[in-house]
Design a protein around this motif. Structure first.
Motif, short mmCIF file in Angstrom:
data_model
loop_
_atom_site.label_atom_id
_atom_site.label_comp_id
_atom_site.label_asym_id
_atom_site.label_seq_id
_atom_site.Cartn_x
_atom_site.Cartn_y
_atom_site.Cartn_z
N LYS A 1 0.83 -1.19 0.00
CA LYS A 1 0.00 0.00 0.00
C LYS A 1 0.87 1.25 0.00
O LYS A 1 0.63 2.19 -0.77
N GLU B 1 1.01 3.83 -3.10
CA GLU B 1 0.52 5.19 -2.84
C GLU B 1 1.58 6.24 -3.17
O GLU B 1 1.25 7.35 -3.60
N HIS B 2 2.85 5.88 -2.97
CA HIS B 2 3.93 6.84 -3.18
C HIS B 2 4.69 6.60 -4.49
O HIS B 2 5.73 7.24 -4.72
#
Length: 263
Positions: free
Chosen positions: A96, A100-101
């Protein structure tokens, strides 16, 4: 967490070029490993800043994000043969964060152990003053450790002190070899089983990361000095060297970040 202090570089490369360069440098095709080597999670296509480390733990990945990394390169990735590939628990948390990054994750396990210049073992022996290095301790058909000799035999107490200072760790030591150490074998990580190979080859001392119940008995019965400095401590060498390599060869802004682990 601690990291390097080298001034930032301004170079950049592509994700694919970085992966190709490291795959070639570390000769991943030569090794049968316990998980995939190379790219484990695809992130942004352009890479300027790289953070290297031992393990892609959540704490390490969070620190890499805080430091603005485009890619992380680690020794222990998140994908392993035989482990569950269901994205839940800690595996979900790590992926995750990566997704996300838009963070690239590259991992190199046995290839990083065995490399003579940026690996965990040969550079450590050189730093400890060992010469005439030769491959040592095969894993899945390829030697991943290294062995050699000290230019002059030294008292075992001095050798243990230098190992402790180098790894910044107090080793679990079973000192049953000769009073003066001449020959040394080193295999980082969970390679305590290679103590048998060290004894078979008549080495004076064997250095590794982990330790098992049988090691003190083996050391005593075989007349071997056995030093276990900790799995994590023994495998900081390669990631540090990789950061230096990425700065010097590719001109990237790269640093090693240590996410402490007492094991």
């Amino acid at each position: 967490m601690s990291g390097g202090t080298t001034p930032a570089r301004t170079g950049e490369t592509t994700r694919d070029a970085l992966v190709a360069h490291l795959n070639r440098l570390l000769e991943i095709e030569l090794v049968s490993d316990y998980g995939p080597n190379g790219l484990q999670a695809e992130g942004r296509p352009t890479v300027r800043r790289v953070v290297t480390g031992v393990t892609a733990s959540l704490a390490f990945l969070e620190e890499a994000v805080r430091r603005g990394a485009d890619a992380v390169v680690v020794h222990h990735g998140v994908l392993w043969d035989g482990a569950s590939t269901v994205l839940r628990g800690s595996l979900k948390k790590r992926f995750k964060l990566l997704l996300e990054h838009d963070l690239n994750l590259l991992a190199y396990h046995l290839p990083l152990d065995r490399h003579p210049e940026v690996g965990n073992n040969a550079p450590a022996l050189r730093d400890l003053g060992v010469v005439d290095l030769a491959p040592f301790a095969p894993h899945r058909g390829r030697a991943v450790g290294w062995k050699g000799r000290l230019p002059e035999p030294e008292p075992v107490e001095r050798f243990v002190a230098r190992v402790s200072a180098y790894y910044q760790a107090t080793p679990t030591a079973f000192l049953h070899g000769p009073a003066r150490v001449s020959t040394v074998g080193l295999v980082s990580g969970a390679a305590q089983g290679d103590a048998r190979q060290a004894a078979l080859e008549g080495l004076d001392a064997f250095v590794t990361g982990e330790v098992s119940e049988y090691n003190p008995h083996l050391a005593r019965e075989e007349g071997l000095h056995h030093l276990s400095v900790g799995h994590h401590a023994s495998e900081r060498v390669g990631p540090r060297r990789l950061a230096e390599h990425l700065r010097d060869v590719l001109g990237l802004d790269a640093e090693f970040v240590d996410a402490p682990n007492p094991v």
